[in-house]
Scaffold this motif. Structure first.
Motif, PDB file in Angstrom:
ATOM      1  N   GLU A 151       0.832  -1.210   0.000  1.00  0.00           N
ATOM      2  CA  GLU A 151       0.000   0.000   0.000  1.00  0.00           C
ATOM      3  C   GLU A 151       0.867   1.260   0.000  1.00  0.00           C
ATOM      4  O   GLU A 151       0.593   2.222  -0.728  1.00  0.00           O
ATOM      5  CB  GLU A 151      -0.917  -0.007   1.220  1.00  0.00           C
ATOM      6  CG  GLU A 151      -1.844   1.194   1.275  1.00  0.00           C
ATOM      7  CD  GLU A 151      -2.744   1.177   2.497  1.00  0.00           C
ATOM      8  OE1 GLU A 151      -3.596   2.068   2.613  1.00  0.00           O
ATOM      9  OE2 GLU A 151      -2.575   0.277   3.345  1.00  0.00           O
ATOM     10  N   ARG A 152       1.913   1.263   0.824  1.00  0.00           N
ATOM     11  CA  ARG A 152       2.786   2.438   0.882  1.00  0.00           C
ATOM     12  C   ARG A 152       3.495   2.656  -0.446  1.00  0.00           C
ATOM     13  O   ARG A 152       3.649   3.790  -0.912  1.00  0.00           O
ATOM     14  CB  ARG A 152       3.825   2.271   2.000  1.00  0.00           C
ATOM     15  CG  ARG A 152       3.244   2.379   3.387  1.00  0.00           C
ATOM     16  CD  ARG A 152       4.318   2.235   4.447  1.00  0.00           C
ATOM     17  NE  ARG A 152       5.193   3.406   4.450  1.00  0.00           N
ATOM     18  CZ  ARG A 152       5.544   4.052   5.550  1.00  0.00           C
ATOM     19  NH1 ARG A 152       5.072   3.661   6.717  1.00  0.00           N
ATOM     20  NH2 ARG A 152       6.354   5.074   5.499  1.00  0.00           N
ATOM     21  N   LEU A 153       3.937   1.563  -1.060  1.00  0.00           N
ATOM     22  CA  LEU A 153       4.609   1.693  -2.349  1.00  0.00           C
ATOM     23  C   LEU A 153       3.622   2.115  -3.431  1.00  0.00           C
ATOM     24  O   LEU A 153       3.985   2.863  -4.346  1.00  0.00           O
ATOM     25  CB  LEU A 153       5.283   0.370  -2.716  1.00  0.00           C
ATOM     26  CG  LEU A 153       6.533   0.045  -1.899  1.00  0.00           C
ATOM     27  CD1 LEU A 153       6.966  -1.387  -2.119  1.00  0.00           C
ATOM     28  CD2 LEU A 153       7.669   0.989  -2.246  1.00  0.00           C
TER      29      LEU A 153
ATOM     30  N   THR B 176       1.693   6.319  -7.138  1.00  0.00           N
ATOM     31  CA  THR B 176       0.648   7.285  -7.492  1.00  0.00           C
ATOM     32  C   THR B 176       1.222   8.699  -7.555  1.00  0.00           C
ATOM     33  O   THR B 176       0.869   9.495  -8.435  1.00  0.00           O
ATOM     34  CB  THR B 176      -0.497   7.232  -6.460  1.00  0.00           C
ATOM     35  OG1 THR B 176      -1.057   5.917  -6.458  1.00  0.00           O
ATOM     36  CG2 THR B 176      -1.579   8.249  -6.797  1.00  0.00           C
ATOM     37  N   GLY B 177       2.132   8.989  -6.632  1.00  0.00           N
ATOM     38  CA  GLY B 177       2.746  10.311  -6.590  1.00  0.00           C
ATOM     39  C   GLY B 177       3.614  10.627  -7.790  1.00  0.00           C
ATOM     40  O   GLY B 177       3.964  11.800  -8.023  1.00  0.00           O
ATOM     41  N   LEU B 178       3.970   9.621  -8.579  1.00  0.00           N
ATOM     42  CA  LEU B 178       4.797   9.847  -9.767  1.00  0.00           C
ATOM     43  C   LEU B 178       4.007  10.509 -10.894  1.00  0.00           C
ATOM     44  O   LEU B 178       4.600  11.101 -11.803  1.00  0.00           O
ATOM     45  CB  LEU B 178       5.393   8.520 -10.256  1.00  0.00           C
ATOM     46  CG  LEU B 178       6.355   7.809  -9.305  1.00  0.00           C
ATOM     47  CD1 LEU B 178       6.751   6.452  -9.891  1.00  0.00           C
ATOM     48  CD2 LEU B 178       7.602   8.656  -9.042  1.00  0.00           C
ATOM     49  N   GLY B 179       2.692  10.360 -10.849  1.00  0.00           N
ATOM     50  CA  GLY B 179       1.855  10.970 -11.883  1.00  0.00           C
ATOM     51  C   GLY B 179       1.453   9.982 -12.959  1.00  0.00           C
ATOM     52  O   GLY B 179       2.085   8.930 -13.170  1.00  0.00           O
TER      53      GLY B 179
ATOM     54  N   ALA C 276       9.072  -3.203  -7.219  1.00  0.00           N
ATOM     55  CA  ALA C 276       9.682  -2.308  -6.230  1.00  0.00           C
ATOM     56  C   ALA C 276      10.318  -3.137  -5.121  1.00  0.00           C
ATOM     57  O   ALA C 276       9.735  -4.132  -4.669  1.00  0.00           O
ATOM     58  CB  ALA C 276       8.642  -1.360  -5.660  1.00  0.00           C
ATOM     59  N   ASN C 277      11.502  -2.723  -4.700  1.00  0.00           N
ATOM     60  CA  ASN C 277      12.245  -3.447  -3.666  1.00  0.00           C
ATOM     61  C   ASN C 277      12.520  -2.530  -2.496  1.00  0.00           C
ATOM     62  O   ASN C 277      12.909  -1.379  -2.679  1.00  0.00           O
ATOM     63  CB  ASN C 277      13.553  -3.992  -4.244  1.00  0.00           C
ATOM     64  CG  ASN C 277      14.378  -4.737  -3.219  1.00  0.00           C
ATOM     65  OD1 ASN C 277      15.265  -4.166  -2.612  1.00  0.00           O
ATOM     66  ND2 ASN C 277      14.087  -6.007  -3.020  1.00  0.00           N
ATOM     67  N   CYS C 278      12.323  -3.031  -1.287  1.00  0.00           N
ATOM     68  CA  CYS C 278      12.603  -2.254  -0.083  1.00  0.00           C
ATOM     69  C   CYS C 278      14.065  -2.421   0.319  1.00  0.00           C
ATOM     70  O   CYS C 278      14.550  -3.548   0.482  1.00  0.00           O
ATOM     71  CB  CYS C 278      11.690  -2.701   1.060  1.00  0.00           C
ATOM     72  SG  CYS C 278      12.052  -1.889   2.632  1.00  0.00           S
ATOM     73  N   HIS C 279      14.778  -1.313   0.476  1.00  0.00           N
ATOM     74  CA  HIS C 279      16.191  -1.363   0.872  1.00  0.00           C
ATOM     75  C   HIS C 279      16.380  -2.024   2.235  1.00  0.00           C
ATOM     76  O   HIS C 279      17.353  -2.740   2.468  1.00  0.00           O
ATOM     77  CB  HIS C 279      16.770   0.045   0.942  1.00  0.00           C
ATOM     78  CG  HIS C 279      16.980   0.695  -0.381  1.00  0.00           C
ATOM     79  ND1 HIS C 279      17.782   0.150  -1.363  1.00  0.00           N
ATOM     80  CD2 HIS C 279      16.502   1.853  -0.905  1.00  0.00           C
ATOM     81  CE1 HIS C 279      17.779   0.931  -2.419  1.00  0.00           C
ATOM     82  NE2 HIS C 279      17.004   1.977  -2.168  1.00  0.00           N
TER      83      HIS C 279
END
Length: 289
Positions: free
Chosen positions: A242-244, A249-252, A268-271
């Motif tokens: 959800e956070r990703l 979404t914020g990228l447009g 997407a990968n979490c560091h």
């Protein structure tokens, strides 16, 4: 033994001390990051101290630590909150060297002896508290000791240690922070300095099975150690799909459409925890506004 931390005061409240066992927490970070021995020690010391610093906070407050040295490990990032949740990673986890002249893992060589240590505290206000000091040794514990004395004007002794098994798993990890409160007399300070200078490596004590309470009692000898709180410590990441999704979404719309057209999805990968999240074309379509 499960990882946990104790908060205590000594010398009628003029000294406060925290001690922690963090073996399982550091092992979880090592497993997720696939760190080699020297990198594990550097990351483990940082996570251990960051967890203690998180325990100094209240409510929803949190802190983020960044150690940026000139060594091959690159940056070390860790954050923790007041609930005992901590996480961390290093830029280059595959760093290891021969033992140093003291027969210990050469953390200073991995971290570097030039650079900075920064602490960002999110105290739920509009502004963040940020403190930054230069690295003084690269051994991490000494660097945090310098941070507390310089940035927070709080005389402190910081110790953290990590022992690594031949198979690179974590054998023992833990640490302590001892701080002298305003108003303490010179006799207390002198006694404290002598006790800490002659104190054995904390990782060795944890390997022997000593608890945080026993470690502090050994450190302060006959002085009464008043325990105020005990709290569990664990590696816990904040990431979620959800956070990703919110970040995507914020990228447009234009960037999301590019992901659909060119990549037919997104990964997407979490560091911090190395979890990978996949988004299908349909899921990306639903994220467009």
């Amino acid at each position: 033994m499960k990882d946990y931390l104790v908060k205590t005061t000594i010398y009628n409240g003029y000294v406060r001390a925290y001690a922690i066992t963090s073996t399982n927490t550091v092992e979880e970070a090592r497993r997720r990051q696939d760190t080699w021995a020297t990198a594990s020690a550097a990351l483990g010391r940082t996570i251990t101290i960051t967890a203690i610093m998180g325990a100094m906070l209240k409510g929803e407050d949190s802190n983020t630590i960044k150690i940026q040295g000139n060594g091959p490990i690159g940056a070390i990032i860790a954050d923790a909150n007041a609930k005992g949740h901590v996480r961390g990673y290093v830029n280059n986890p595959h760093v290891d060297f021969e033992l140093n002249e003291k027969g210990k893992l050469d953390v200073a060589r991995a971290v570097g002896t030039e650079g900075s240590l920064s602490v960002i505290k999110d105290l739920g206000l509009k502004d963040y508290f940020t403190g930054e000091v230069p690295i003084v040794s690269g051994e991490i514990s000494e660097d945090f000791t310098y941070y507390f004395a310089t940035s927070e004007q709080l005389p402190s002794a910081v110790g953290a240690g990590v022992l690594v098994n031949p198979d690179h798993t974590i054998l023992a990890a833990g640490g302590f922070i001892v701080q002298v409160m305003p108003g303490a007399d010179e006799e207390v300070i002198t006694s404290l300095e002598e006790q800490i200078q002659s104190f054995p490596a904390i990782s060795g004590l944890i390997r022997e099975g000593k608890t945080p309470e026993q470690i502090l009692q050994q450190l302060f000898g006959e002085e009464e150690v008043k325990i105020h709180e005990t709290m569990p410590i664990e590696f816990r990441c904040k990431c979620s799909k959800e956070r990703l999704a919110n970040a995507i979404t914020g990228l447009g719309n234009a960037e999301i459409q590019s992901m659909i057209d060119e990549d037919h999805g997104a990964e997407a990968n979490c560091h911090f925890c190395n979890e990978t999240y996949l988004f299908t074309e349909q899921e990306l379509e639903e994220l467009k506004s």
